[in-house]
Design a protein around this motif. Structure first.
Motif, PDB file in Angstrom:
ATOM      1  N   GLU A 176       0.868   5.739  -0.369  1.00 44.40           N
ATOM      2  CA  GLU A 176       0.095   6.962  -0.169  1.00 44.40           C
ATOM      3  C   GLU A 176      -0.591   7.372  -1.465  1.00 44.40           C
ATOM      4  OE1 GLU A 176      -1.534  10.333   1.381  1.00 44.40           O
ATOM      5  OE2 GLU A 176      -0.262   9.046   2.602  1.00 44.40           O
ATOM      6  N   SER A 177      -1.867   7.698  -1.381  1.00 46.84           N
ATOM      7  CA  SER A 177      -2.596   8.197  -2.550  1.00 46.84           C
ATOM      8  C   SER A 177      -1.931   9.474  -3.031  1.00 46.84           C
ATOM      9  CB  SER A 177      -4.047   8.475  -2.178  1.00 46.84           C
ATOM     10  OG  SER A 177      -4.761   8.879  -3.308  1.00 46.84           O
ATOM     11  N   GLN A 189       0.854  -1.180   0.000  1.00 50.16           N
ATOM     12  CA  GLN A 189       0.000   0.000   0.000  1.00 50.16           C
ATOM     13  C   GLN A 189       0.890   1.229   0.000  1.00 50.16           C
ATOM     14  OE1 GLN A 189      -3.073   0.135   2.913  1.00 50.16           O
ATOM     15  NE2 GLN A 189      -3.768  -1.926   2.490  1.00 50.16           N
ATOM     16  N   VAL A 232       2.351   3.702  -8.392  1.00 46.75           N
ATOM     17  CA  VAL A 232       1.645   2.429  -8.229  1.00 46.75           C
ATOM     18  C   VAL A 232       2.187   1.380  -9.199  1.00 46.75           C
ATOM     19  CG1 VAL A 232      -0.592   1.268  -8.303  1.00 46.75           C
ATOM     20  CG2 VAL A 232      -0.423   3.560  -7.359  1.00 46.75           C
ATOM     21  N   ASN A 245      -1.780  -1.043  -3.944  1.00 45.37           N
ATOM     22  CA  ASN A 245      -2.955  -0.202  -3.767  1.00 45.37           C
ATOM     23  C   ASN A 245      -2.522   1.182  -3.285  1.00 45.37           C
ATOM     24  OD1 ASN A 245      -5.855   0.169  -3.532  1.00 45.37           O
ATOM     25  ND2 ASN A 245      -5.481   0.255  -1.329  1.00 45.37           N
ATOM     26  N   ALA A 246      -3.119   2.219  -3.849  1.00 45.67           N
ATOM     27  CA  ALA A 246      -2.861   3.580  -3.390  1.00 45.67           C
ATOM     28  C   ALA A 246      -4.124   4.109  -2.721  1.00 45.67           C
ATOM     29  CB  ALA A 246      -2.476   4.484  -4.561  1.00 45.67           C
ATOM     30  N   ALA A 247      -3.957   4.700  -1.548  1.00 46.11           N
ATOM     31  CA  ALA A 247      -5.094   5.240  -0.809  1.00 46.11           C
ATOM     32  C   ALA A 247      -4.648   6.469  -0.020  1.00 46.11           C
ATOM     33  CB  ALA A 247      -5.667   4.189   0.135  1.00 46.11           C
ATOM     34  N   PRO A 248      -5.561   7.401   0.210  1.00 45.17           N
ATOM     35  CA  PRO A 248      -5.185   8.609   0.940  1.00 45.17           C
ATOM     36  C   PRO A 248      -4.944   8.322   2.427  1.00 45.17           C
ATOM     37  CG  PRO A 248      -7.537   8.621   0.442  1.00 45.17           C
ATOM     38  CD  PRO A 248      -6.943   7.423  -0.237  1.00 45.17           C
ATOM     39  N   ASN A 274      -5.427   3.097  -9.209  1.00 48.06           N
ATOM     40  CA  ASN A 274      -5.264   3.075  -7.758  1.00 48.06           C
ATOM     41  C   ASN A 274      -5.019   1.679  -7.196  1.00 48.06           C
ATOM     42  OD1 ASN A 274      -5.636   5.803  -7.752  1.00 48.06           O
ATOM     43  ND2 ASN A 274      -7.760   5.707  -7.117  1.00 48.06           N
ATOM     44  N   HIS A 275      -5.401   0.653  -7.929  1.00 49.91           N
ATOM     45  CA  HIS A 275      -5.199  -0.717  -7.457  1.00 49.91           C
ATOM     46  C   HIS A 275      -4.790  -1.591  -8.641  1.00 49.91           C
ATOM     47  CE1 HIS A 275      -5.674  -4.212  -4.866  1.00 49.91           C
ATOM     48  NE2 HIS A 275      -6.161  -4.818  -5.931  1.00 49.91           N
TER      49      HIS A 275
END
Length: 153
Positions: free
Chosen positions: A30-31, A28, A36, A86-89, A67-68
């Motif tokens: 950072e968004s 994972q 990615v 996976n990228a997420a905020p 994002n994934h």
């Protein structure tokens, strides 16, 4: 990421795990991080080195645009690897790894990452044919045979 690559490689060379047969890696980031696909490709290149073979077939999937990303690799010797990024905020970079061999297993979780771990570093050069195979699978939505991408077929 070089530390992780070298540590796993050294353990595999001792023979304690035996021959690697399955790998599952989930990362994972950072968004807003535009890495990615780069992170996925670096992990895939490391996996090929750990398996000590090249993939026979790759199946790449992406959800929510970029994002994934997930790649399933089937190797010449029958091994399999599943790699997801996976990228997420608001999350901290993390990486969980499970590598099963015919004599044992290796596990690495995000809690044991050393201070200063940089998930965006490139421990190995990512071969262009590997990038082409993943790109072709994303584009087609189907598994890609490596020999076709490399011009052997």
């Amino acid at each position: 990421m070089r530390f992780l690559y070298e540590t796993v490689k050294e353990i595999l060379e001792t023979g304690r795990v035996g021959v690697p047969v399955f790998l599952r890696c989930s990362a994972q980031i950072e968004s807003g991080d535009d890495y990615v696909e780069d992170v996925l490709m670096r992990i895939l290149a490391m996996t090929c080195s750990w398996m000590d073979t090249v993939p026979l077939r790759l199946y790449a999937q992406n959800g929510n645009k970029s994002n994934h990303l997930t790649v399933t690799a089937h190797y010449v010797g029958g091994q399999t690897a599943i790699i997801s990024v996976n990228a997420a905020p608001g999350i901290k970079d993390s990486l969980d790894l499970m590598l099963l061999g015919n004599k044992g297993a290796l596990y690495h979780d995000s809690e044991s990452l050393p201070p200063g771990f940089d998930i965006t570093t490139e421990p190995l050069k990512v071969p262009e044919w590997l990038v082409d195979a993943v790109t072709e699978s994303y584009r087609s939505g189907e598994p890609t045979l490596i020999e076709e991408v490399m011009g052997f077929g």
